[in-house]
Design a protein around this motif. Sequence first.
Motif, PDB file in Angstrom:
ATOM      1  N   ILE A 125      30.943  -0.085  10.777  1.00  0.00           N
ATOM      2  CA  ILE A 125      29.567  -0.339  11.166  1.00  0.00           C
ATOM      3  C   ILE A 125      28.862   0.766  12.135  1.00  0.00           C
ATOM      4  O   ILE A 125      27.712   1.073  11.888  1.00  0.00           O
ATOM      5  N   GLU A 126      29.624   1.004  13.021  1.00  0.00           N
ATOM      6  CA  GLU A 126      28.991   2.139  14.080  1.00  0.00           C
ATOM      7  C   GLU A 126      28.668   3.484  13.228  1.00  0.00           C
ATOM      8  O   GLU A 126      27.728   4.186  13.366  1.00  0.00           O
ATOM      9  N   ALA A 127      29.418   3.683  12.360  1.00  0.00           N
ATOM     10  CA  ALA A 127      29.288   4.916  11.505  1.00  0.00           C
ATOM     11  C   ALA A 127      28.082   4.959  10.595  1.00  0.00           C
ATOM     12  O   ALA A 127      27.164   5.925  10.463  1.00  0.00           O
ATOM     13  N   CYS A 128      27.754   3.676   9.930  1.00  0.00           N
ATOM     14  CA  CYS A 128      26.515   3.340   9.386  1.00  0.00           C
ATOM     15  C   CYS A 128      25.439   3.344  10.419  1.00  0.00           C
ATOM     16  O   CYS A 128      24.411   3.747   9.786  1.00  0.00           O
ATOM     17  N   LEU A 129      25.578   2.874  11.328  1.00  0.00           N
ATOM     18  CA  LEU A 129      24.468   2.730  12.087  1.00  0.00           C
ATOM     19  C   LEU A 129      23.997   4.070  12.605  1.00  0.00           C
ATOM     20  O   LEU A 129      22.675   4.584  12.835  1.00  0.00           O
ATOM     21  N   ALA A 130      25.085   4.992  12.830  1.00  0.00           N
ATOM     22  CA  ALA A 130      24.700   6.465  13.122  1.00  0.00           C
ATOM     23  C   ALA A 130      23.806   7.127  12.138  1.00  0.00           C
ATOM     24  O   ALA A 130      23.258   8.192  12.394  1.00  0.00           O
ATOM     25  N   GLU A 131      23.910   6.744  10.975  1.00  0.00           N
ATOM     26  CA  GLU A 131      23.205   7.238   9.843  1.00  0.00           C
ATOM     27  C   GLU A 131      21.572   6.963   9.739  1.00  0.00           C
ATOM     28  O   GLU A 131      20.878   7.547   9.124  1.00  0.00           O
ATOM     29  N   LEU A 132      21.397   5.852  10.603  1.00  0.00           N
ATOM     30  CA  LEU A 132      19.844   5.508  10.885  1.00  0.00           C
ATOM     31  C   LEU A 132      19.270   6.127  11.665  1.00  0.00           C
ATOM     32  O   LEU A 132      19.978   7.054  12.843  1.00  0.00           O
ATOM     33  N   ASP A 133      17.941   6.442  11.857  1.00  0.00           N
ATOM     34  CA  ASP A 133      17.322   6.828  13.016  1.00  0.00           C
ATOM     35  C   ASP A 133      17.688   6.101  14.131  1.00  0.00           C
ATOM     36  O   ASP A 133      18.051   4.982  14.302  1.00  0.00           O
ATOM     37  N   ALA A 134      17.708   6.940  15.310  1.00  0.00           N
ATOM     38  CA  ALA A 134      18.078   6.363  16.567  1.00  0.00           C
ATOM     39  C   ALA A 134      17.332   5.176  17.117  1.00  0.00           C
ATOM     40  O   ALA A 134      17.874   4.098  17.650  1.00  0.00           O
ATOM     41  N   ALA A 135      15.970   5.074  16.752  1.00  0.00           N
ATOM     42  CA  ALA A 135      15.299   4.214  17.361  1.00  0.00           C
ATOM     43  C   ALA A 135      15.380   2.841  16.315  1.00  0.00           C
ATOM     44  O   ALA A 135      15.294   1.574  17.000  1.00  0.00           O
ATOM     45  N   ARG A 136      15.642   3.188  15.116  1.00  0.00           N
ATOM     46  CA  ARG A 136      15.765   1.917  14.332  1.00  0.00           C
ATOM     47  C   ARG A 136      17.281   1.304  14.534  1.00  0.00           C
ATOM     48  O   ARG A 136      17.419   0.043  14.582  1.00  0.00           O
ATOM     49  N   ALA A 137      18.380   2.206  14.802  1.00  0.00           N
ATOM     50  CA  ALA A 137      19.710   1.540  15.048  1.00  0.00           C
ATOM     51  C   ALA A 137      19.516   0.890  16.412  1.00  0.00           C
ATOM     52  O   ALA A 137      20.273  -0.159  16.471  1.00  0.00           O
ATOM     53  N   GLU A 138      18.858   1.397  17.337  1.00  0.00           N
ATOM     54  CA  GLU A 138      18.701   0.654  18.713  1.00  0.00           C
ATOM     55  C   GLU A 138      17.898  -0.855  18.451  1.00  0.00           C
ATOM     56  O   GLU A 138      18.415  -1.708  19.029  1.00  0.00           O
ATOM     57  N   ALA A 139      16.954  -0.725  17.486  1.00  0.00           N
ATOM     58  CA  ALA A 139      16.331  -1.962  17.146  1.00  0.00           C
ATOM     59  C   ALA A 139      17.217  -2.861  16.513  1.00  0.00           C
ATOM     60  O   ALA A 139      17.340  -4.120  16.759  1.00  0.00           O
ATOM     61  N   VAL A 140      18.198  -2.549  15.648  1.00  0.00           N
ATOM     62  CA  VAL A 140      18.912  -3.454  14.908  1.00  0.00           C
ATOM     63  C   VAL A 140      20.055  -3.974  15.955  1.00  0.00           C
ATOM     64  O   VAL A 140      20.221  -5.318  15.953  1.00  0.00           O
ATOM     65  N   SER A 171      16.550  -1.232   7.484  1.00  0.00           N
ATOM     66  CA  SER A 171      17.611  -0.752   8.169  1.00  0.00           C
ATOM     67  C   SER A 171      18.798  -1.460   7.856  1.00  0.00           C
ATOM     68  O   SER A 171      19.714  -1.097   7.591  1.00  0.00           O
ATOM     69  N   LEU A 172      18.509  -2.830   7.678  1.00  0.00           N
ATOM     70  CA  LEU A 172      19.727  -3.766   7.124  1.00  0.00           C
ATOM     71  C   LEU A 172      20.063  -3.305   5.638  1.00  0.00           C
ATOM     72  O   LEU A 172      21.073  -3.459   5.308  1.00  0.00           O
ATOM     73  N   LEU A 173      19.071  -3.164   4.782  1.00  0.00           N
ATOM     74  CA  LEU A 173      19.378  -2.816   3.440  1.00  0.00           C
ATOM     75  C   LEU A 173      20.075  -1.338   3.485  1.00  0.00           C
ATOM     76  O   LEU A 173      21.152  -1.179   2.606  1.00  0.00           O
ATOM     77  N   ARG A 174      19.666  -0.475   4.289  1.00  0.00           N
ATOM     78  CA  ARG A 174      20.682   0.767   4.130  1.00  0.00           C
ATOM     79  C   ARG A 174      21.846   0.836   5.022  1.00  0.00           C
ATOM     80  O   ARG A 174      22.922   1.043   4.188  1.00  0.00           O
TER      81      ARG A 174
END
Length: 181
Positions: A125-140, A171-174
């Motif tokens: 999960i953390e690896a997938c979150l790291a693929e997101l833009d930092a602001a979007r990962a923080e929002a998720v 972000s959830l779809l990604r």
Amino acid sequence: METPSGDIADLIGRIALGERAAFRVLYERTSAKLFGVTLRILKNRAEAEEALQEIYVKVWRRADRYVPGTTSPISWLVAVARNHCLDILRARRPVADDIDVALEIPDAAPDPEASALAGGERARIEACLAELDAARAEAVRGAYLDGFSYEELANRHGVPLNTMRTWLRRSLLRLRECLTR
């Protein structure tokens, strides 16, 4: 299903008038989110389920205290849930008894195998979150781990509410796509 905050505010107003049908609809639309908040705070599923029932009793009794426009209805509901859970945590604090009693308390930590499995899932999960833009990962993380409302996150990130909804949905779809690879 995303529910417009105006609908929820209307439901709370109708509940303040004693309308049971509105209460049923409010429960159907908001119970999953409030259960997530209670579970995150209490860390015990059975206790969170019981707390959720008590929270909705409070909502039924205190619906007239909600003032539309001062805060979002979801934020008000989350505040009721959060405060109730904090009251439970305060009540659960043990009185300082004999220290030997602590030796009899079983270790609630997961066994090594469960820890390894959970650690592997967490790493994915953390690896997938790291693929997101930092602001979007923080929002998720804010929405789904910390229980912040979309409105709170939109304010925190300085974006319109609909933009925040779009960020989270995409972000959830990604994340789902990443986790199924």
